[in-house]
Structure formats: structure tokens, C-alpha cells
Design a protein around this motif. Structure first.
Motif, short mmCIF file in Angstrom:
data_model
loop_
_atom_site.label_atom_id
_atom_site.label_comp_id
_atom_site.label_asym_id
_atom_site.label_seq_id
_atom_site.Cartn_x
_atom_site.Cartn_y
_atom_site.Cartn_z
N ASP A 145 27.03 49.46 30.63
CA ASP A 145 27.72 50.09 31.76
C ASP A 145 28.13 49.00 32.74
N VAL A 146 29.40 48.55 32.67
CA VAL A 146 29.83 47.45 33.53
C VAL A 146 29.98 47.88 34.98
N SER A 147 29.90 49.20 35.24
CA SER A 147 29.97 49.65 36.63
C SER A 147 28.59 49.66 37.29
N ALA A 148 27.54 49.44 36.48
CA ALA A 148 26.19 49.46 37.03
C ALA A 148 25.94 48.23 37.88
N PRO A 168 34.09 43.32 45.96
CA PRO A 168 32.85 43.55 45.20
C PRO A 168 33.04 44.53 44.04
N SER A 169 33.89 45.54 44.22
CA SER A 169 34.10 46.52 43.14
C SER A 169 34.92 45.94 41.99
N LEU A 170 35.57 44.81 42.19
CA LEU A 170 36.32 44.15 41.13
C LEU A 170 35.55 42.98 40.52
N LEU A 171 34.97 42.14 41.36
CA LEU A 171 34.30 40.94 40.86
C LEU A 171 32.96 41.26 40.20
N ASN A 172 32.19 42.18 40.74
CA ASN A 172 30.89 42.46 40.14
C ASN A 172 31.01 43.07 38.74
N PRO A 173 31.92 44.01 38.50
CA PRO A 173 32.14 44.45 37.11
C PRO A 173 32.64 43.33 36.20
N ALA A 175 25.61 36.71 38.21
CA ALA A 175 26.14 36.45 39.54
C ALA A 175 26.40 37.77 40.24
N VAL A 176 26.47 37.73 41.56
CA VAL A 176 26.75 38.91 42.35
C VAL A 176 27.56 38.52 43.57
N HIS A 178 46.07 41.92 41.29
CA HIS A 178 46.72 40.84 40.56
C HIS A 178 46.06 39.48 40.84
N GLN A 179 45.05 39.47 41.69
CA GLN A 179 44.33 38.23 41.96
C GLN A 179 43.10 38.05 41.06
N LEU A 180 42.71 39.09 40.34
CA LEU A 180 41.46 39.04 39.60
C LEU A 180 41.46 37.91 38.56
N ASP A 181 42.51 37.79 37.79
CA ASP A 181 42.58 36.71 36.80
C ASP A 181 42.63 35.34 37.47
N LEU A 182 43.26 35.29 38.66
CA LEU A 182 43.32 34.03 39.40
C LEU A 182 41.92 33.62 39.86
N TYR A 183 41.14 34.58 40.34
CA TYR A 183 39.76 34.29 40.73
C TYR A 183 38.94 33.84 39.52
#
Length: 279
Positions: free
Chosen positions: A7-10, A34-39, A48-49, A262-267
């Protein structure tokens, strides 16, 4: 029987070896990072968190200096209103961040130095283009010369917009941004107190107006030409009063969430999340 997928949302299981990331802002309750990077950490199997840190402007430098002394902190994200201050505290910044005068992401290098980058502009332009609104050759009005606005201004010019008009009540900040942009894209950016909205193909709200229900509109929608694209960088609420009113008048709209999505892949690349952990 096949085992259930993770569960990647956990929430991440935090241990003594967990690496830390922080997002700094004032306010910070609205941030979606946090809802994008933590999953993403969970999907990659990265221990990591990312945590939100609410810090007021007068305390930003003290909090920043304290955080970077934490040996298990690998990255910092920065949101309103700290992006310009973060640039001044970074050890090194990219050319794009220098042109914008702001950073929204910093990473710890192996030697302990902190490198700053700004992905707001690239994320916004990718979202705009993905929605079918290409900035190339367009006349664009940008309201707000803060951290996000500055990055978006540089990215729009780099993407080929024909004319960019900027507006901000802080005339000194506005003049400084126009001067920086002039060094890279001469003759294509100007600052005005009252931009000609009727001539714009795209108008962008890069101000905080719209985060609270009682905020005034950042610009008068009735002044816009028909089919002018109205974009907002505010992510919460998703349907800002500006976007609701613009859609009711028949304008194409762009939600603020696109800029971060659209920044998620950049991060992922910037923080080297696909690289194997060091020894």
C-alpha cells in the motif's frame, strides 16, 4: 495465493535510519508535496520521509540553518513566502534559479554543501503545454513577482512567449525581476502597474490571492478577451474563486495542481532517488 501489493499510500515506517526531507512554508497546511513525495519514496523502496515545517519569515534563516546541520536531512523544499530567502542561503544555485531569484528545492551534496534549484517554472510550463496551451508566440500577463512568479516568468520566456508583462505591488521587487530577465531575454519582459489585460492570450495568478475565501480577485476577469486562458498557481483550494469565475465566463482554465504534478519527476532526478544509496 498472490501476496497483496504494498500500500504505497500508507505512512512510511520511520526508523533510526530513515532519511529526512522537509518542506518549509508559511502557511504550510496547503502543501501537497508530502502526499506526492512520500508515496514516491514508498514505490521506490526508499527509506525516507518528507515532513511539513511551518516557519514564519522572521524565523526562516534560523530554522534553515538549524535544519541543514541535521546529518540525516537530505533535501528541503521551499514554498511561499521563503523562496527568495532560500536562494540567498544556498551554497550554489542553478542558472534558472539565479534568473528567477528564488529556489524551491535544495539538496545536500556529498561534501555537505547545499545546491538550490527552482522547478516551479518548468512544472508550470509543462502543465500549461500539457493542457494544450503552448506559450510560444503568446502575449502573457503574470500577476506576482514572488518566488513562484519569478520562476514562471523565466520559464515562459525560455519557452518562447512573445511578450511577458509582469505586475506586482512591490515595485522594487518587480523592477529587480525585470532587470534579471532583461539580461537573458532582452526586450521581451516589462513591468506595469496596470497591465493591458484585454491584449493577453494567457493570464497567470502567481500571487497568494485566492488561498482564503475572503481574498479579492487578483485581476478583473471582465477585462479579458474571450477565450483568454486563466491559470492559477494556488493548489488549495483546487477550485479557487478566480478559476470558478473564469470558467463560468467561458475561459479555459489551468489549476495550480498541474505545476506541482509535473515537478515530481524533476524532484526524483534532482534528489537522485533512483541512485543506489551510498556506503
Amino acid at each position: 495465493m498472490e501476496p497483496a501489493p504494498p500500500d504505497v499510500s500508507a505512512p512510511t515506517r520511520i526508523s533510526g535510519s530513515t532519511r529526512l526531507y522537509a518542506v518549509l512554508g508559511d502557511p504550510v497546511a496547503q502543501v501537497r508535496a508530502p502526499s506526492l513525495l512520500n508515496p514516491l519514496f514508498a514505490r521506490l523502496g526508499t527509506d525516507a520521509v518528507l515532513i511539513p515545517v511551518h516557519v514564519e519569515p522572521d524565523d526562516f534563516a534560523h530554522v534553515f540553518q538549524g535544519l541543514i546541520r541535521m546529518k540525516n536531512l537530505d533535501g528541503i523544499l521551499v514554498t511561499i513566502p521563503h523562496k527568495a530567502a532560500a536562494l540567498r542561503l544556498a551554497d550554489e544555485v542553478s542558472p534558472a534559479a539565479a534568473a528567477a531569484g528564488a529556489v524551491n528545492a535544495l539538496r545536500r551534496e556529498p561534501d555537505g554543501r547545499w545546491t538550490g534549484e527552482n522547478f516551479d517554472g518548468t512544472g508550470f510550463v509543462r502543465g500549461l503545454t500539457g493542457a494544450g496551451h503552448l506559450p510560444e508566440g503568446r502575449r502573457i500577463v503574470l500577476m506576482g513577482a514572488g518566488g513562484a512568479g519569478s520562476a514562471i516568468a523565466a520559464a515562459l520566456l525560455a519557452a518562447g512567449c512573445a511578450q511577458l508583462t509582469l505586475c506586482d505591488p512591490d515595485t522594487a521587487k518587480l523592477a529587480a525581476l525585470v532587470a534579471r530577465l532583461e539580461e537573458h531575454w532582452p526586450g521581451r519582459a516589462r513591468g506595469e502597474a496596470a497591465p493591458a489585460l484585454e491584449d493577453a492570450d494567457i493570464v497567470v495568478n502567481a500571487t497568494p490571492l485566492g488561498m482564503r475565501p475572503d481574498d479579492p480577485q487578483p485581476f478583473p476577469l471582465l477585462a479579458l478577451a474571450p477565450r483568454c486562458v486563466v491559470a492559477d498557481v494556488i493548489m488549495k483550494p483546487r477550485e479557487t474563486a478566480l478559476l470558478k469565475a473564469a470558467a463560468a465566463l467561458g475561459h479555459p482554465i489551468l489549476h495550480g495542481a498541474h505545476m506541482l504534478d509535473h515537478q515530481l519527476d524533476l524532484y526524483r532526478t534532482f534528489f537522485r532517488l533512483d541512485e543506489p544509496p551510498g556506503p
